[in-house]
Write a protein that holds these residues in place. Structure first.
Motif, PDB file in Angstrom:
ATOM      1  N   UNK A  50     -24.183 -15.050  -3.582  1.00 63.33           N
ATOM      2  CA  UNK A  50     -25.266 -15.311  -4.195  1.00 63.33           C
ATOM      3  C   UNK A  50     -25.030 -16.173  -5.474  1.00 63.33           C
ATOM      4  N   UNK A  51     -23.775 -16.696  -5.540  1.00 70.56           N
ATOM      5  CA  UNK A  51     -23.382 -17.384  -6.478  1.00 70.56           C
ATOM      6  C   UNK A  51     -24.457 -18.789  -7.109  1.00 70.56           C
ATOM      7  N   UNK A  52     -24.881 -18.609  -8.145  1.00 67.98           N
ATOM      8  CA  UNK A  52     -25.838 -19.685  -8.816  1.00 67.98           C
ATOM      9  C   UNK A  52     -26.913 -19.771  -7.873  1.00 67.98           C
ATOM     10  N   UNK A  53     -27.385 -18.897  -7.160  1.00 75.99           N
ATOM     11  CA  UNK A  53     -28.579 -18.852  -6.088  1.00 75.99           C
ATOM     12  C   UNK A  53     -29.715 -19.140  -7.141  1.00 75.99           C
ATOM     13  N   UNK A  54     -30.647 -19.866  -6.705  1.00 78.82           N
ATOM     14  CA  UNK A  54     -31.975 -20.140  -7.459  1.00 78.82           C
ATOM     15  C   UNK A  54     -33.059 -19.359  -6.828  1.00 78.82           C
ATOM     16  N   UNK A  55     -33.526 -18.336  -7.450  1.00 73.09           N
ATOM     17  CA  UNK A  55     -34.606 -17.618  -7.027  1.00 73.09           C
ATOM     18  C   UNK A  55     -35.899 -17.851  -7.948  1.00 73.09           C
ATOM     19  N   UNK A  56     -35.930 -18.854  -8.883  1.00 74.83           N
ATOM     20  CA  UNK A  56     -37.006 -18.930  -9.807  1.00 74.83           C
ATOM     21  C   UNK A  56     -38.363 -19.244  -9.029  1.00 74.83           C
ATOM     22  N   UNK A  57     -39.462 -18.300  -9.544  1.00 67.79           N
ATOM     23  CA  UNK A  57     -40.709 -18.438  -9.045  1.00 67.79           C
ATOM     24  C   UNK A  57     -40.954 -17.872  -7.684  1.00 67.79           C
ATOM     25  N   UNK A  58     -39.614 -17.117  -7.079  1.00 70.58           N
ATOM     26  CA  UNK A  58     -39.978 -16.675  -5.617  1.00 70.58           C
ATOM     27  C   UNK A  58     -40.585 -15.632  -5.680  1.00 70.58           C
ATOM     28  N   UNK A  59     -41.433 -15.320  -4.564  1.00 71.41           N
ATOM     29  CA  UNK A  59     -41.948 -14.135  -4.241  1.00 71.41           C
ATOM     30  C   UNK A  59     -40.775 -13.133  -3.781  1.00 71.41           C
ATOM     31  N   UNK A  60     -40.540 -11.984  -4.308  1.00 70.28           N
ATOM     32  CA  UNK A  60     -39.373 -11.245  -3.864  1.00 70.28           C
ATOM     33  C   UNK A  60     -40.002  -9.740  -4.028  1.00 70.28           C
ATOM     34  N   UNK A  61     -41.356  -9.715  -3.784  1.00 66.54           N
ATOM     35  CA  UNK A  61     -41.824  -8.280  -4.030  1.00 66.54           C
ATOM     36  C   UNK A  61     -41.400  -7.508  -2.841  1.00 66.54           C
ATOM     37  N   UNK A  62     -40.915  -6.001  -3.344  1.00 66.40           N
ATOM     38  CA  UNK A  62     -40.088  -5.265  -2.077  1.00 66.40           C
ATOM     39  C   UNK A  62     -39.044  -5.782  -1.525  1.00 66.40           C
ATOM     40  N   UNK A  63     -38.294  -6.871  -1.977  1.00 69.99           N
ATOM     41  CA  UNK A  63     -36.873  -7.405  -1.581  1.00 69.99           C
ATOM     42  C   UNK A  63     -35.746  -6.252  -1.756  1.00 69.99           C
ATOM     43  N   UNK A  64     -34.776  -6.363  -0.748  1.00 66.48           N
ATOM     44  CA  UNK A  64     -33.733  -5.523  -1.031  1.00 66.48           C
ATOM     45  C   UNK A  64     -32.598  -6.186  -1.108  1.00 66.48           C
ATOM     46  N   UNK A  65     -31.800  -6.038  -1.910  1.00 68.17           N
ATOM     47  CA  UNK A  65     -30.499  -6.539  -2.125  1.00 68.17           C
ATOM     48  C   UNK A  65     -29.430  -5.433  -2.060  1.00 68.17           C
ATOM     49  N   UNK A  66     -28.519  -5.632  -1.373  1.00 67.47           N
ATOM     50  CA  UNK A  66     -27.332  -4.683  -0.978  1.00 67.47           C
ATOM     51  C   UNK A  66     -26.159  -5.228  -0.907  1.00 67.47           C
ATOM     52  N   UNK A  67     -24.985  -4.916  -1.794  1.00 69.08           N
ATOM     53  CA  UNK A  67     -23.692  -5.582  -1.791  1.00 69.08           C
ATOM     54  C   UNK A  67     -23.659  -7.120  -2.067  1.00 69.08           C
ATOM     55  N   UNK A  68     -22.719  -7.734  -2.039  1.00 69.40           N
ATOM     56  CA  UNK A  68     -22.801  -9.057  -2.470  1.00 69.40           C
ATOM     57  C   UNK A  68     -23.087  -9.478  -3.760  1.00 69.40           C
ATOM     58  N   UNK A  69     -23.700 -10.466  -4.199  1.00 62.46           N
ATOM     59  CA  UNK A  69     -23.965 -11.067  -5.314  1.00 62.46           C
ATOM     60  C   UNK A  69     -23.139 -12.341  -5.794  1.00 62.46           C
ATOM     61  N   UNK A  70     -22.997 -12.642  -7.089  1.00 59.29           N
ATOM     62  CA  UNK A  70     -22.348 -13.669  -7.620  1.00 59.29           C
ATOM     63  C   UNK A  70     -22.793 -14.053  -8.940  1.00 59.29           C
ATOM     64  N   UNK A  71     -22.041 -14.782  -9.802  1.00 65.02           N
ATOM     65  CA  UNK A  71     -22.240 -15.214 -11.204  1.00 65.02           C
ATOM     66  C   UNK A  71     -23.668 -16.127 -11.285  1.00 65.02           C
ATOM     67  N   UNK A  72     -24.440 -15.685 -12.392  1.00 64.91           N
ATOM     68  CA  UNK A  72     -25.436 -16.773 -12.580  1.00 64.91           C
ATOM     69  C   UNK A  72     -26.684 -16.763 -11.755  1.00 64.91           C
ATOM     70  N   UNK A  73     -26.795 -15.932 -10.861  1.00 64.25           N
ATOM     71  CA  UNK A  73     -28.241 -16.057 -10.254  1.00 64.25           C
ATOM     72  C   UNK A  73     -29.327 -15.925 -10.925  1.00 64.25           C
ATOM     73  N   UNK A  74     -30.352 -16.899 -10.582  1.00 65.01           N
ATOM     74  CA  UNK A  74     -31.401 -17.147 -11.582  1.00 65.01           C
ATOM     75  C   UNK A  74     -32.750 -16.568 -10.771  1.00 65.01           C
ATOM     76  N   UNK A  75     -33.547 -15.759 -11.374  1.00 65.16           N
ATOM     77  CA  UNK A  75     -34.619 -15.021 -11.093  1.00 65.16           C
ATOM     78  C   UNK A  75     -35.861 -15.221 -12.004  1.00 65.16           C
ATOM     79  N   UNK A  76     -35.402 -16.326 -12.949  1.00 65.26           N
ATOM     80  CA  UNK A  76     -36.643 -16.337 -13.891  1.00 65.26           C
ATOM     81  C   UNK A  76     -38.014 -16.611 -13.147  1.00 65.26           C
ATOM     82  N   UNK A  77     -38.953 -15.862 -13.697  1.00 67.93           N
ATOM     83  CA  UNK A  77     -40.323 -16.114 -13.258  1.00 67.93           C
ATOM     84  C   UNK A  77     -40.790 -15.723 -11.900  1.00 67.93           C
ATOM     85  N   UNK A  78     -39.679 -14.847 -11.265  1.00 75.20           N
ATOM     86  CA  UNK A  78     -39.884 -14.475  -9.988  1.00 75.20           C
ATOM     87  C   UNK A  78     -40.621 -13.288 -10.073  1.00 75.20           C
ATOM     88  N   UNK A  79     -41.378 -12.952  -8.909  1.00 72.00           N
ATOM     89  CA  UNK A  79     -42.257 -11.471  -8.707  1.00 72.00           C
ATOM     90  C   UNK A  79     -41.360 -10.793  -7.904  1.00 72.00           C
TER      91      UNK A  79
END
Length: 223
Positions: A50-79
């Protein structure tokens, strides 16, 4: 819709994912993927890059993140209501303006992450590394916080009222206007007990060893 081991990096998917479906991403490369405003309620991200993935303003209600990831993920203004992050690298992630009600972070690497300016009634964090993170103004009121490193983090204006900190570290943390009233800090490493930090800890509960260290730093020996 399921995505297994796919290279989705650098793609604009925000308006291409079908609505009304639960999306599952397993071991996908989402480096710099544009998911701005995407409908991802209940989605699962398992061991994804998830390096630099852009989730801004996304609807992530109840989302599950397990393992992985990366630098600089953007969740600004997401639900992110009821979302969970387990063993995810969230280093330098940005959560400004995100709705974090009932979000849980467990076993996460959150070095340099910024949660200041996030919205909601609070979140849970356990066994995570928040060294150098910015939590300015966040509420952890009444939470049981176990195994968290807040070393050199900015906790200015945070509310830890009635929280319990167990096996936590606050070494070098910035505590300007931080609230610890009725907080149980007996299981925390409070760092160097200077006068500014002691003012922040007013109203908190500490143990005898911590009290002795504070007095010893001022040349007072307890017999």
């Amino acid at each position: 819709m399921n995505f297994d081991g796919e290279d989705l990096s650098h793609k604009a998917l925000g308006d291409r994912l079908p609505q009304g479906e639960t999306h599952v991403f397993r071991e996908c490369d989402l480096t710099e993927t544009d998911l701005w405003g995407a409908s991802l309620a209940g989605a699962r991200f398992e061991s994804c890059v998830l390096e630099q993935t852009d989730f801004r303003k996304a609807d992530l209600d109840g989302a599950v993140f397990k393992g992985g990831g990366g630098m600089g993920i953007r969740f600004s203004d997401a639900d992110l209501i009821d979302a969970s992050f387990t063993d995810v690298d969230l280093s330098s992630a940005r959560f400004g303006g995100a709705l974090l009600t009932d979000v849980s972070f467990t076993g996460c690497r959150m070095i340099g992450a910024s949660l200041t300016g996030s919205r909601g009634t609070g979140f849970k964090v356990a066994r995570s590394n928040l060294t150098l993170a910015n939590l300015g103004g966040c509420s952890l009121r009444g939470e049981v916080i176990e195994g968290v490193r807040f070393d050199d983090a900015d906790l200015s204006g945070c509310d830890f009222t009635q929280a319990t900190l167990s096996d936590c570290r606050l070494i070098g943390a910035r505590l300007l206007l931080t609230k610890f009233q009725q907080a149980d800090l007996r299981g925390a490493d409070l760092g160097q007990p200077d006068d500014d930090r002691l003012r922040a800890f007013a109203g908190a509960v500490i143990n005898q060893t911590q009290a002795n260290a504070i007095l010893a730093a001022r040349g007072i020996t307890v017999l």
